[in-house]
Design a protein around this motif. Structure first.
Motif, PDB file in Angstrom:
ATOM      1  N   GLN A 194      58.557  44.849  92.289  1.00 38.11           N
ATOM      2  CA  GLN A 194      58.158  44.948  90.788  1.00 38.11           C
ATOM      3  C   GLN A 194      59.039  46.360  90.163  1.00 38.11           C
ATOM      4  N   ASN A 195      59.020  47.463  91.018  1.00 38.92           N
ATOM      5  CA  ASN A 195      60.107  48.699  91.092  1.00 38.92           C
ATOM      6  C   ASN A 195      60.992  48.872  91.142  1.00 38.92           C
ATOM      7  N   LEU A 196      61.802  47.745  91.674  1.00 36.16           N
ATOM      8  CA  LEU A 196      63.883  47.864  91.898  1.00 36.16           C
ATOM      9  C   LEU A 196      64.407  47.932  91.013  1.00 36.16           C
ATOM     10  N   SER A 197      65.478  49.595  91.456  1.00 32.48           N
ATOM     11  CA  SER A 197      65.895  49.397  90.499  1.00 32.48           C
ATOM     12  C   SER A 197      67.229  48.959  90.980  1.00 32.48           C
ATOM     13  N   GLN A 198      67.419  47.922  91.834  1.00 34.19           N
ATOM     14  CA  GLN A 198      68.907  47.064  91.780  1.00 34.19           C
ATOM     15  C   GLN A 198      68.382  45.841  92.299  1.00 34.19           C
ATOM     16  N   PRO A 199      70.196  44.811  92.275  1.00 34.80           N
ATOM     17  CA  PRO A 199      69.228  43.761  92.450  1.00 34.80           C
ATOM     18  C   PRO A 199      69.521  44.083  93.986  1.00 34.80           C
ATOM     19  N   VAL A 200      68.186  43.011  94.922  1.00 35.51           N
ATOM     20  CA  VAL A 200      68.700  43.138  95.804  1.00 35.51           C
ATOM     21  C   VAL A 200      68.386  41.312  96.542  1.00 35.51           C
ATOM     22  N   LYS A 201      68.981  41.078  97.266  1.00 39.86           N
ATOM     23  CA  LYS A 201      68.958  39.345  97.815  1.00 39.86           C
ATOM     24  C   LYS A 201      68.818  39.710  99.543  1.00 39.86           C
ATOM     25  N   VAL A 202      67.709  37.921  99.320  1.00 39.87           N
ATOM     26  CA  VAL A 202      67.842  37.433 100.599  1.00 39.87           C
ATOM     27  C   VAL A 202      68.599  36.289 101.406  1.00 39.87           C
ATOM     28  N   TRP A 203      68.971  36.387 101.758  1.00 40.74           N
ATOM     29  CA  TRP A 203      69.598  35.024 102.620  1.00 40.74           C
ATOM     30  C   TRP A 203      69.316  34.781 103.925  1.00 40.74           C
ATOM     31  N   VAL A 204      68.898  33.860 103.717  1.00 46.69           N
ATOM     32  CA  VAL A 204      68.449  32.875 104.800  1.00 46.69           C
ATOM     33  C   VAL A 204      69.367  32.115 105.574  1.00 46.69           C
ATOM     34  N   PHE A 205      69.592  31.840 107.046  1.00 47.57           N
ATOM     35  CA  PHE A 205      70.958  31.561 106.935  1.00 47.57           C
ATOM     36  C   PHE A 205      70.476  30.362 107.866  1.00 47.57           C
ATOM     37  N   ASP A 206      70.285  28.826 107.719  1.00 46.97           N
ATOM     38  CA  ASP A 206      69.363  28.140 108.028  1.00 46.97           C
ATOM     39  C   ASP A 206      69.336  26.589 107.442  1.00 46.97           C
ATOM     40  N   ARG A 207      69.658  25.763 108.481  1.00 44.93           N
ATOM     41  CA  ARG A 207      70.768  24.290 107.273  1.00 44.93           C
ATOM     42  C   ARG A 207      68.632  23.612 106.881  1.00 44.93           C
ATOM     43  N   ASN A 208      67.680  24.046 107.309  1.00 44.86           N
ATOM     44  CA  ASN A 208      66.581  23.670 106.884  1.00 44.86           C
ATOM     45  C   ASN A 208      65.026  24.717 105.907  1.00 44.86           C
ATOM     46  N   GLN A 209      64.488  24.502 105.369  1.00 47.12           N
ATOM     47  CA  GLN A 209      63.690  25.126 104.648  1.00 47.12           C
ATOM     48  C   GLN A 209      63.050  25.199 105.325  1.00 47.12           C
TER      49      GLN A 209
END
Length: 518
Positions: A120-135
């Protein structure tokens, strides 16, 4: 005459049947011609008028609205429409205002307060990358929970084989690698190829990748304190400090007269022998310039810190706290169990959860001008301070012992300087101190118990944050495994009960009820 009248009525009925036919002709003419001129529209209008007149005439002839079946059908339609409207309203509200209830023991589907506050207090965009063929559905649900907390958080699943450029950019080694990215900074989180995504790991890495500062925590050495070397009993605490961008360093005040300027927090953890006067003087000078000090002082020791503590209004009780609650949960009577916390940033999210302190001493406080002292850890009324720990059985002695509740932890602060600032309020510098009558709660084995680690980490966070921007909360917890192991006999018994015994009992009850009613 009657036959002629009946024939005319039949003609009227056939005339109304031309309505749908004219509508079909108009639609066909417009579609074939590619334009909707007077002829297609006229045919459609005439057909619509005839159809409406036919319905009106048929209703007048049959007077269907007076039939009982019509009334019942109308009521059924109204009830159905009402149900559909209610369901639609419920779905609309559920979509607009999402409410989730998590009934799992450890809050498996609910983010910990710390995770929510960080996102909630993030001051900049943060992105999580999941490198996988299946979710993995559970991993995706966790990431969705994060995304619901703030617009600055996002995530994306990437197949390394179809998008090798991105995979090479992050240095992906295997399927399931998870990375978090903020600006130009990236952190490897974990690999979910053989497991699930951990909230603990993800929250820690988000905090690391978004933090723009690194603190340094000095541990005083030379008096029998708990060490911080390779075989340190504080390895769990040291690892979590590292995860939060704190570097741990030893400090020997005999070899150097002053505490380093880059010290964020100084910790004195369970000294077995007294400090030298010049060391106490160095700690006092450090506080006078706005430093932050954490004292973890076990009973039956004399750290020679009385003069420093008295300046802050504190006095140490050397007796060992006995708590029946510690015996009840399997730790022992000398383990104080705390579920009463003061109103302070360190403990603001603790609620009535437990923390455990093995071999603790009480601390007393008296008012001192300029010092704000807040009790943060208090034992129950059933506990007491035992003067003779060797006595058997351990019983409260009103002549020599001290009845609970007892305070074993204080958070203190005082203003040491106030620098004037043009056109604004003076900028104040605070000295902060956390004193806990126990150090064993932070060693390996106990650090992971209940809220022990949170007491330690939140104390460090509060001590290190003069600007009050550091997140203080309860750390996310790992999932607990709950498995039911049954023997073959128990499995067979369960099968017989569910497939044979219970159905037979139900059938017998039904037969008995039929017989009684007969």
């Amino acid at each position: 005459m009657k036959t002629a009248t009946k024939t005319k009525k039949n003609y009227w009925q056939y005339l109304f049947l031309l309505g749908p036919f004219l509508i079909l002709m108009g639609l066909t003419a417009g579609t074939v011609a590619g334009s909707w001129g007077i002829v297609p529209l006229g045919l459609i209008a005439a057909g619509a008028v005839l159809s409406v007149l036919g319905l009106v005439w048929q209703a007048y002839k049959t007077k269907w609205w007076k039939r009982r079946s019509t009334q019942a059908g109308t009521n059924a339609i109204a009830a159905t429409l009402a149900v559909l409207v209610i369901l639609g309203l419920i779905n609309f509200l559920a979509t607009r205002y999402q409410t989730r209830i998590d009934f799992t023991e450890t809050g498996l589907y609910t983010l910990a307060p710390q995770s929510r506050e960080i996102v909630q207090n993030l001051s900049q965009p943060v992105k999580v990358w999941v490198f996988d063929r299946n979710q993995n559905p559970q991993d995706r649900a966790l990431l969705e929970n994060y995304r619901r907390q703030g617009s600055q958080f996002s995530f994306e699943y990437v197949d390394p084989q179809t998008r090798p450029g991105i995979a090479q950019k992050f240095g992906v080694r295997s399927f399931g690698d998870v990375y978090v990215e903020a600006g130009n900074r990236r952190q490897f989180v974990q690999s979910v190829g053989q497991g699930r995504l951990s909230e603990v790991q993800l929250t820690t890495k988000i905090q690391q990748v978004t933090s723009d500062r690194a603190g340094k925590v000095y541990f005083l050495q030379g008096h029998g304190e708990v060490g911080i070397g390779e075989q340190s009993k504080l390895s769990s605490a040291l690892n979590t400090l590292k995860d939060r961008n704190f570097a741990a360093e030893p400090l020997n005040l005999v070899q150097q007269a002053k505490i380093p300027q880059d010290a964020t927090v100084v910790i004195v953890a369970s000294p077995k022998r007294g400090l030298f006067p010049q060391e106490v003087k160095a700690l006092s000078a450090y506080l006078e310039r706005g430093g932050s000090l954490m004292l973890l002082l076990d009973p039956n020791t004399n750290p020679n810190l009385d003069s420093l503590l008295q300046n802050w209004g504190l006095t140490l009780d050397n007796r060992v706290i006995i708590d029946p609650a510690g015996q009840a949960i399997g730790f022992g009577p000398a383990f104080a169990v705390v579920d009463n916390y003061g109103q302070h940033p360190i403990t603001q999210d603790f609620g009535n959860n437990l923390s455990i302190f093995g071999g603790a001493r009480a601390i007393d406080s008296k008012p001192v001008t300029g010092v704000e002292a807040t009790p943060i850890l208090q034992t129950s009324a059933e506990s007491w301070a035992e003067s003779n720990i060797q006595s058997q059985p351990l019983q409260f002695n009103p002549q020599s012992d001290r009845k609970g509740p007892l305070t074993i932890g204080y958070a203190l602060n005082r203003i040491v300087s106030a620098e004037p600032v043009a056109n604004s309020a003076p900028k104040t510098t605070q000295a902060r101190m956390v004193v806990i009558g126990n150090a064993q709660f932070a060693i390996d084995g106990l650090f992971e118990q209940q809220l022990n680690g949170d007491v330690f980490l939140n104390s460090i966070s509060w001590l290190s944050s003069q600007d009050n921007k550091q997140t203080l909360s309860v750390r996310p917890k790992e999932q607990k495994q709950r498995r039911l192991n049954l023997t073959p006999l128990q499995i067979n018994l369960l099968g017989w009960i569910s497939l044979v015994i219970l159905p037979v009992i139900g059938f017998a009850c039904a037969v008995l009820l039929w017989w009684l009613r007969r």
